[in-house]
Design a protein around this motif. Sequence first.
Motif, PDB file in Angstrom:
ATOM      1  N   GLN A 208       0.831  -1.193   0.000  1.00  0.00           N
ATOM      2  CA  GLN A 208       0.000   0.000   0.000  1.00  0.00           C
ATOM      3  C   GLN A 208       0.875   1.256   0.000  1.00  0.00           C
ATOM      4  OE1 GLN A 208      -3.656  -0.220   2.567  1.00  0.00           O
ATOM      5  NE2 GLN A 208      -2.667  -2.050   3.394  1.00  0.00           N
ATOM      6  N   VAL A 209       1.713   1.394   1.030  1.00  0.00           N
ATOM      7  CA  VAL A 209       2.613   2.535   1.121  1.00  0.00           C
ATOM      8  C   VAL A 209       3.925   2.197   0.413  1.00  0.00           C
ATOM      9  CG1 VAL A 209       3.842   4.069   2.694  1.00  0.00           C
ATOM     10  CG2 VAL A 209       1.593   3.196   3.316  1.00  0.00           C
TER      11      VAL A 209
ATOM     12  N   THR B  88       3.503  10.617   2.235  1.00  0.00           N
ATOM     13  CA  THR B  88       3.784   9.372   1.535  1.00  0.00           C
ATOM     14  C   THR B  88       3.132   9.395   0.155  1.00  0.00           C
ATOM     15  OG1 THR B  88       1.817   8.132   2.247  1.00  0.00           O
ATOM     16  CG2 THR B  88       3.686   8.219   3.783  1.00  0.00           C
ATOM     17  N   ASN B  89       3.181   8.259  -0.530  1.00  0.00           N
ATOM     18  CA  ASN B  89       2.557   8.168  -1.848  1.00  0.00           C
ATOM     19  C   ASN B  89       1.037   8.106  -1.770  1.00  0.00           C
ATOM     20  OD1 ASN B  89       2.974   5.446  -0.685  1.00  0.00           O
ATOM     21  ND2 ASN B  89       2.025   4.716  -2.584  1.00  0.00           N
ATOM     22  N   LEU B  90       0.474   7.912  -0.575  1.00  0.00           N
ATOM     23  CA  LEU B  90      -0.971   7.810  -0.414  1.00  0.00           C
ATOM     24  C   LEU B  90      -1.524   9.092   0.196  1.00  0.00           C
ATOM     25  CD1 LEU B  90      -1.321   4.179   1.021  1.00  0.00           C
ATOM     26  CD2 LEU B  90      -1.524   4.928  -1.356  1.00  0.00           C
ATOM     27  N   THR B  91      -2.565   9.630  -0.387  1.00  0.00           N
ATOM     28  CA  THR B  91      -3.179  10.834   0.166  1.00  0.00           C
ATOM     29  C   THR B  91      -3.749  10.535   1.550  1.00  0.00           C
ATOM     30  OG1 THR B  91      -5.269  10.297  -0.954  1.00  0.00           O
ATOM     31  CG2 THR B  91      -3.764  11.795  -2.088  1.00  0.00           C
ATOM     32  N   GLY B  92      -3.467  11.434   2.490  1.00  0.00           N
ATOM     33  CA  GLY B  92      -3.969  11.269   3.845  1.00  0.00           C
ATOM     34  C   GLY B  92      -3.136  10.355   4.712  1.00  0.00           C
ATOM     35  N   VAL B  93      -2.004   9.873   4.203  1.00  0.00           N
ATOM     36  CA  VAL B  93      -1.126   8.976   4.974  1.00  0.00           C
ATOM     37  C   VAL B  93       0.246   9.627   5.098  1.00  0.00           C
ATOM     38  CG1 VAL B  93      -0.075   6.690   5.133  1.00  0.00           C
ATOM     39  CG2 VAL B  93      -2.381   6.944   4.183  1.00  0.00           C
ATOM     40  N   PHE B  94       0.750   9.702   6.319  1.00  0.00           N
ATOM     41  CA  PHE B  94       2.002  10.386   6.619  1.00  0.00           C
ATOM     42  C   PHE B  94       2.904   9.461   7.434  1.00  0.00           C
ATOM     43  CE2 PHE B  94      -1.649  13.102   6.300  1.00  0.00           C
ATOM     44  CZ  PHE B  94      -1.270  14.063   5.369  1.00  0.00           C
ATOM     45  N   ALA B  95       4.208   9.673   7.335  1.00  0.00           N
ATOM     46  CA  ALA B  95       5.174   8.827   8.041  1.00  0.00           C
ATOM     47  C   ALA B  95       6.070   9.687   8.914  1.00  0.00           C
ATOM     48  CB  ALA B  95       6.015   8.029   7.055  1.00  0.00           C
TER      49      ALA B  95
END
Length: 312
Positions: free
Chosen positions: A254-255, A271-278
Amino acid sequence: MREVCMANMYDIVIVGGGPGGYSAALYAARAGLHAVVLEKQRIGGQAVQSENIENYPGFDAGIDGLSLSEKMQRGAERFGAEMVTDEVRRVQLMQPVKVVETTKQTYQAPAVILATGAPPRKLGVEGEEEMLGRGVHYYAACRSMMYKRRTVAVIGDGEQAAEAAMLLSRIAKRVCLVHQGKQMQIDPVYMSKLKTMGNIERYAGSRVLAFLHANWVSSIRIREERDGEIWNLPCDGAFICLGGVPETGLFRGQVALDEQGYILANETTITNLTGVFAAGDVRTKLLRGILTAAADGAVAAQQAERYIVENI
């Protein structure tokens, strides 16, 4: 998938309760966002294993990892962030509303911050676990001053080991750089610098078998790969520098990850996914540690807030 009740709907779900996760929770809660931190074991993540943290600003005499973690947790809770001890089993991060399933509950949110960390890779030899913090360490930047004008070993054949050896060479009296291969897997520039430092001794083709100790490490047992000879190398402490093991298995597919398994995210934590942060050691970065993880958490919360305001 189990039906999700509205009681488990949040603005932000933070996976991981280390410095990055707590910092993110603090900033999110102070911004008026409904945030929850999910930590599978105990508060603080890897930080709690540190007996004395000397490179975190604001504590002139240092502070132990557990106390610092407790302060971070209470700071986030003060503004309304929730803390849950539960293990995440499954995540669905590719849709607008993210789903995080634990062993006990299911959580939903438009934004998720991944702060699962990257525990240090271990040697797995005798004495390593028993002497952790008593002569066995993983991060030279945090413990170097303990070995001022003393003898210390650095174990590893990559750039992390080279950097640790060069740092310690400016502090310790003698640095013993032990690596299993005949050559270190480092940039030629690093190798040239190592050769110019007179107090660094290289022990190539050497495998560490054990850490010898009473109440503190006194030497490391080594086997020469060439002829099988076993001998003891006296030292006051040792740093194991083999890199980290990013806890990203749940996010794979996913990520986007790099070759080592770290989440691909720059200083924005996006990250490459909107709404997802690392945030923290789990993402690709130059310097890993408690301070940089906390900084990441603040950035991730700010970016998540911006995402929610602009898209939800």
